[in-house]
Design a protein around this motif. Sequence first.
Motif, PDB file in Angstrom:
ATOM      1  N   LEU A  43       0.861  -1.182   0.000  1.00  0.00           N
ATOM      2  CA  LEU A  43       0.000   0.000   0.000  1.00  0.00           C
ATOM      3  C   LEU A  43       0.897   1.231   0.000  1.00  0.00           C
ATOM      4  O   LEU A  43       1.780   1.349   0.848  1.00  0.00           O
ATOM      5  CB  LEU A  43      -0.890   0.031   1.242  1.00  0.00           C
ATOM      6  CG  LEU A  43      -1.629  -1.257   1.597  1.00  0.00           C
ATOM      7  CD1 LEU A  43      -2.519  -1.032   2.805  1.00  0.00           C
ATOM      8  CD2 LEU A  43      -2.442  -1.743   0.414  1.00  0.00           C
ATOM      9  N   ASP A  44       0.683   2.107  -0.972  1.00  0.00           N
ATOM     10  CA  ASP A  44       1.486   3.319  -1.066  1.00  0.00           C
ATOM     11  C   ASP A  44       0.618   4.543  -0.864  1.00  0.00           C
ATOM     12  O   ASP A  44      -0.259   4.805  -1.672  1.00  0.00           O
ATOM     13  CB  ASP A  44       2.118   3.424  -2.467  1.00  0.00           C
ATOM     14  CG  ASP A  44       3.193   2.391  -2.662  1.00  0.00           C
ATOM     15  OD1 ASP A  44       4.132   2.372  -1.857  1.00  0.00           O
ATOM     16  OD2 ASP A  44       3.061   1.580  -3.608  1.00  0.00           O
ATOM     17  N   HIS A  45       0.910   5.295   0.199  1.00  0.00           N
ATOM     18  CA  HIS A  45       0.213   6.562   0.465  1.00  0.00           C
ATOM     19  C   HIS A  45      -1.288   6.423   0.286  1.00  0.00           C
ATOM     20  O   HIS A  45      -1.945   7.295  -0.287  1.00  0.00           O
ATOM     21  CB  HIS A  45       0.749   7.672  -0.456  1.00  0.00           C
ATOM     22  CG  HIS A  45       2.229   7.840  -0.344  1.00  0.00           C
ATOM     23  ND1 HIS A  45       2.828   8.362   0.779  1.00  0.00           N
ATOM     24  CD2 HIS A  45       3.237   7.517  -1.199  1.00  0.00           C
ATOM     25  CE1 HIS A  45       4.140   8.379   0.608  1.00  0.00           C
ATOM     26  NE2 HIS A  45       4.418   7.863  -0.575  1.00  0.00           N
ATOM     27  N   LEU A  46      -1.798   5.304   0.755  1.00  0.00           N
ATOM     28  CA  LEU A  46      -3.207   5.008   0.516  1.00  0.00           C
ATOM     29  C   LEU A  46      -4.100   5.890   1.382  1.00  0.00           C
ATOM     30  O   LEU A  46      -3.844   6.094   2.565  1.00  0.00           O
ATOM     31  CB  LEU A  46      -3.465   3.539   0.842  1.00  0.00           C
ATOM     32  CG  LEU A  46      -4.799   2.983   0.380  1.00  0.00           C
ATOM     33  CD1 LEU A  46      -4.831   2.850  -1.126  1.00  0.00           C
ATOM     34  CD2 LEU A  46      -5.063   1.633   1.024  1.00  0.00           C
ATOM     35  N   GLY A  47      -5.164   6.397   0.796  1.00  0.00           N
ATOM     36  CA  GLY A  47      -6.114   7.191   1.556  1.00  0.00           C
ATOM     37  C   GLY A  47      -7.522   7.024   1.013  1.00  0.00           C
ATOM     38  O   GLY A  47      -7.716   6.838  -0.191  1.00  0.00           O
ATOM     39  N   VAL A  48      -8.496   7.048   1.905  1.00  0.00           N
ATOM     40  CA  VAL A  48      -9.895   7.014   1.483  1.00  0.00           C
ATOM     41  C   VAL A  48     -10.622   8.153   2.161  1.00  0.00           C
ATOM     42  O   VAL A  48     -10.509   8.362   3.364  1.00  0.00           O
ATOM     43  CB  VAL A  48     -10.577   5.678   1.859  1.00  0.00           C
ATOM     44  CG1 VAL A  48     -12.078   5.754   1.597  1.00  0.00           C
ATOM     45  CG2 VAL A  48      -9.966   4.522   1.088  1.00  0.00           C
ATOM     46  N   THR A  49     -11.356   8.922   1.386  1.00  0.00           N
ATOM     47  CA  THR A  49     -12.181   9.996   1.923  1.00  0.00           C
ATOM     48  C   THR A  49     -13.587   9.826   1.380  1.00  0.00           C
ATOM     49  O   THR A  49     -13.775   9.787   0.166  1.00  0.00           O
ATOM     50  CB  THR A  49     -11.631  11.367   1.492  1.00  0.00           C
ATOM     51  OG1 THR A  49     -10.309  11.512   2.021  1.00  0.00           O
ATOM     52  CG2 THR A  49     -12.503  12.494   2.008  1.00  0.00           C
ATOM     53  N   PHE A  50     -14.536   9.668   2.284  1.00  0.00           N
ATOM     54  CA  PHE A  50     -15.931   9.703   1.844  1.00  0.00           C
ATOM     55  C   PHE A  50     -16.330  11.170   1.827  1.00  0.00           C
ATOM     56  O   PHE A  50     -15.678  11.986   2.479  1.00  0.00           O
ATOM     57  CB  PHE A  50     -16.827   8.922   2.810  1.00  0.00           C
ATOM     58  CG  PHE A  50     -16.613   7.448   2.744  1.00  0.00           C
ATOM     59  CD1 PHE A  50     -16.880   6.748   1.577  1.00  0.00           C
ATOM     60  CD2 PHE A  50     -16.132   6.744   3.840  1.00  0.00           C
ATOM     61  CE1 PHE A  50     -16.674   5.376   1.512  1.00  0.00           C
ATOM     62  CE2 PHE A  50     -15.929   5.375   3.786  1.00  0.00           C
ATOM     63  CZ  PHE A  50     -16.201   4.689   2.604  1.00  0.00           C
ATOM     64  N   PRO A  51     -17.409  11.517   1.118  1.00  0.00           N
ATOM     65  CA  PRO A  51     -17.803  12.924   1.101  1.00  0.00           C
ATOM     66  C   PRO A  51     -17.831  13.500   2.519  1.00  0.00           C
ATOM     67  O   PRO A  51     -18.538  12.984   3.377  1.00  0.00           O
ATOM     68  CB  PRO A  51     -19.206  12.886   0.482  1.00  0.00           C
ATOM     69  CG  PRO A  51     -19.178  11.666  -0.396  1.00  0.00           C
ATOM     70  CD  PRO A  51     -18.275  10.692   0.276  1.00  0.00           C
ATOM     71  N   ASN A  52     -17.050  14.508   2.761  1.00  0.00           N
ATOM     72  CA  ASN A  52     -16.953  15.175   4.065  1.00  0.00           C
ATOM     73  C   ASN A  52     -16.485  14.267   5.201  1.00  0.00           C
ATOM     74  O   ASN A  52     -16.732  14.540   6.361  1.00  0.00           O
ATOM     75  CB  ASN A  52     -18.299  15.793   4.498  1.00  0.00           C
ATOM     76  CG  ASN A  52     -18.777  16.790   3.485  1.00  0.00           C
ATOM     77  OD1 ASN A  52     -17.982  17.565   2.964  1.00  0.00           O
ATOM     78  ND2 ASN A  52     -20.056  16.752   3.190  1.00  0.00           N
ATOM     79  N   ASN A  53     -15.877  13.145   4.885  1.00  0.00           N
ATOM     80  CA  ASN A  53     -15.465  12.242   5.953  1.00  0.00           C
ATOM     81  C   ASN A  53     -14.144  11.567   5.586  1.00  0.00           C
ATOM     82  O   ASN A  53     -14.128  10.504   4.995  1.00  0.00           O
ATOM     83  CB  ASN A  53     -16.572  11.210   6.197  1.00  0.00           C
ATOM     84  CG  ASN A  53     -16.211  10.252   7.317  1.00  0.00           C
ATOM     85  OD1 ASN A  53     -15.207  10.436   8.009  1.00  0.00           O
ATOM     86  ND2 ASN A  53     -17.024   9.224   7.488  1.00  0.00           N
ATOM     87  N   PRO A  54     -13.032  12.226   5.933  1.00  0.00           N
ATOM     88  CA  PRO A  54     -11.741  11.586   5.666  1.00  0.00           C
ATOM     89  C   PRO A  54     -11.583  10.399   6.607  1.00  0.00           C
ATOM     90  O   PRO A  54     -11.705  10.549   7.815  1.00  0.00           O
ATOM     91  CB  PRO A  54     -10.731  12.691   5.994  1.00  0.00           C
ATOM     92  CG  PRO A  54     -11.450  13.642   6.880  1.00  0.00           C
ATOM     93  CD  PRO A  54     -12.909  13.512   6.624  1.00  0.00           C
ATOM     94  N   VAL A  55     -11.377   9.215   6.071  1.00  0.00           N
ATOM     95  CA  VAL A  55     -11.298   8.034   6.941  1.00  0.00           C
ATOM     96  C   VAL A  55      -9.847   7.764   7.329  1.00  0.00           C
ATOM     97  O   VAL A  55      -9.505   7.748   8.492  1.00  0.00           O
ATOM     98  CB  VAL A  55     -11.949   6.808   6.280  1.00  0.00           C
ATOM     99  CG1 VAL A  55     -11.918   5.629   7.230  1.00  0.00           C
ATOM    100  CG2 VAL A  55     -13.393   7.114   5.902  1.00  0.00           C
ATOM    101  N   PHE A  56      -8.985   7.553   6.333  1.00  0.00           N
ATOM    102  CA  PHE A  56      -7.559   7.469   6.654  1.00  0.00           C
ATOM    103  C   PHE A  56      -6.785   8.015   5.473  1.00  0.00           C
ATOM    104  O   PHE A  56      -7.332   8.149   4.372  1.00  0.00           O
ATOM    105  CB  PHE A  56      -7.127   6.025   6.979  1.00  0.00           C
ATOM    106  CG  PHE A  56      -7.422   5.042   5.883  1.00  0.00           C
ATOM    107  CD1 PHE A  56      -6.557   4.873   4.820  1.00  0.00           C
ATOM    108  CD2 PHE A  56      -8.584   4.275   5.927  1.00  0.00           C
ATOM    109  CE1 PHE A  56      -6.828   3.973   3.811  1.00  0.00           C
ATOM    110  CE2 PHE A  56      -8.860   3.365   4.912  1.00  0.00           C
ATOM    111  CZ  PHE A  56      -7.979   3.210   3.864  1.00  0.00           C
ATOM    112  N   SER A  57      -5.510   8.368   5.728  1.00  0.00           N
ATOM    113  CA  SER A  57      -4.718   8.881   4.615  1.00  0.00           C
ATOM    114  C   SER A  57      -3.255   8.490   4.805  1.00  0.00           C
ATOM    115  O   SER A  57      -2.831   8.138   5.914  1.00  0.00           O
ATOM    116  CB  SER A  57      -4.853  10.400   4.534  1.00  0.00           C
ATOM    117  OG  SER A  57      -4.359  10.961   5.723  1.00  0.00           O
TER     118      SER A  57
END
Lengths: 232, 265
Positions: A9-23
């Motif tokens: 995993l490289d610099h993996l990030g997930v953001t839901f609308p208005n909700n950054p989960v991890f980055s």
Amino acid sequence: MTNAPILKLDHLGVTFPNNPVFSDLNLTIRQGEVWSIIGKNGVGKTTLMRTLLHQLRPTQGKVTYLPSVNDVRIGYVPQFRNIDADYPLTIRDFIGLNLTGWKLPWLSAKERAKVQRIIEQTGLTKLANRPIGQASGGEKQKAYLAQALVEAPNLLILDESTASLDPVTKTELLDLVTELNQRLNLTVLFVTHDIPMAQKYTHQYLMMTPGKVEQGPIAQLTHDKVWEGENV
Amino acid sequence: MFSYEFMRNAFAAGTIIAVICGIMGVFVIARNMSFLTHTLSEIGFSGAAFGVFAGWAPLNGMLLFTVVSSVIVGQLSARSERREAATSAISALFIGMGILFLSLANKNASYATSILFGSVIGISVSDVRQMLWLSLVVLLVVFVLYRFLKFDSFDHTGARVKGLWTNALSITFLVLVALSVSVAAQIVGSLLIFILLTLPAATAKYFAHTVGGMMVLAIALALIGVWSGLTLSYLTNYPVSFFIAAIEAIFYFVALGWQRLQTAE
Ligand SMILES: Nc1ncnc2c1ncn2[C@@H]1O[C@H](COP(=O)(O)OP(=O)(O)OP(=O)(O)O)[C@@H](O)[C@H]1O
Ligand SMILES: [Mg+2]
């Protein structure tokens, strides 16, 4: 059978609308490793697993399966599943669903033997012919695990799959997973809130907290880290 | 009864329909698509009306409308929350169009009745042949895709995890349902076709616990309904779809009652 990396995993990030989960999550998983993924409710563990399975597209960075293992077969036991009381299939048939492919509709003798073997290994022999809709919560969990294992995966992802198991059954299934890990070099990612179990059965940990992710050998997962930071 | 050619044709057609509906019905039930199937049969009515208006065979109009709309529905509602509303809207549109086409085609009400309620007398040998071909296509696709379709229908979560192309499967399946609806509407009519596509399989679900077992039982129940429906209709002159609907509904309620008794113990 050395520790070749299978997943990066490289610099993996997930953001839901208005909700950054991890980055900015960086992680290398090697063949035969057993990881526990821990963190509080809602911190993003399931989201991370779904990203690994390409069910969710990351908003940042990337997930790479490395060619050192020429064929990554993933077995995933999701946290939730729709099996209602009316669900018609027997546990045996449910497990067999995972044997797909461009093949004849009916299972071959070899495939039936495969299903039977996994039924025995997961302790479902007596229940195999009961409709899974009528099975108890823990029995269903066992059936889900059996279904994931029937295709002989080399990466097994368990999302809180032992949460509703009684202590004896839990130990039996974890011993089975450990045995597959040792015998077949199965790689395991284990999402759990059960710290003692993580300490007993896994080698590495990934602890997710809002805004930060920490990883290391399980021996370094100290009491302080978990409880002081309220991270379970 | 079999000395009349139309009765022989009706029995041949009915047998084909029962087999197709038994097999497809199992997937329709597993995928929770009863409602959508109902809509597709209404769309079939509209297509048949269009066929009449355009001077085609009603079956061809039906095929066109149901296949096109099943692809649209599939695209619109890949996410199931949206399915019911999208489906209702499409169905309203198509029924309205069906009524319009019928009035434009200047056909009287009895023509509409025969499309909606089906008929036994109108079936020719060439109709039977066309139904047979279409059914063979459906069966062949189901045979080839069987394991994928089975996994996705009975354990959608598991199939997605496995990385099966569930959206493509879903649209393919809708097209198969569209073909089955068009075939089956020939005899039971578009208003009642969803009965054969849902009730025998829904009944079978309570008794059989393998997918193959459900199919065999669903086919058997559909065959009993269609054969006795045709016979009773021949003897009494009442509409065949009435008998088929009544028989399948009785089977279903008996199964439901039986299930209740089992769980009550
Ligand atoms: N499809 C989605 N759309 C929007 N937000 C989502 C979606 N799925 C999850 N989230 C949000 O992302 C965050 C992480 O959820 P996730 O399910 O990954 O948590 P988790 O760590 O698995 O928690 P738990 O321990 O309760 O299972 C939560 O705030 C959740 O509300
Ligand atoms: Mg979760």
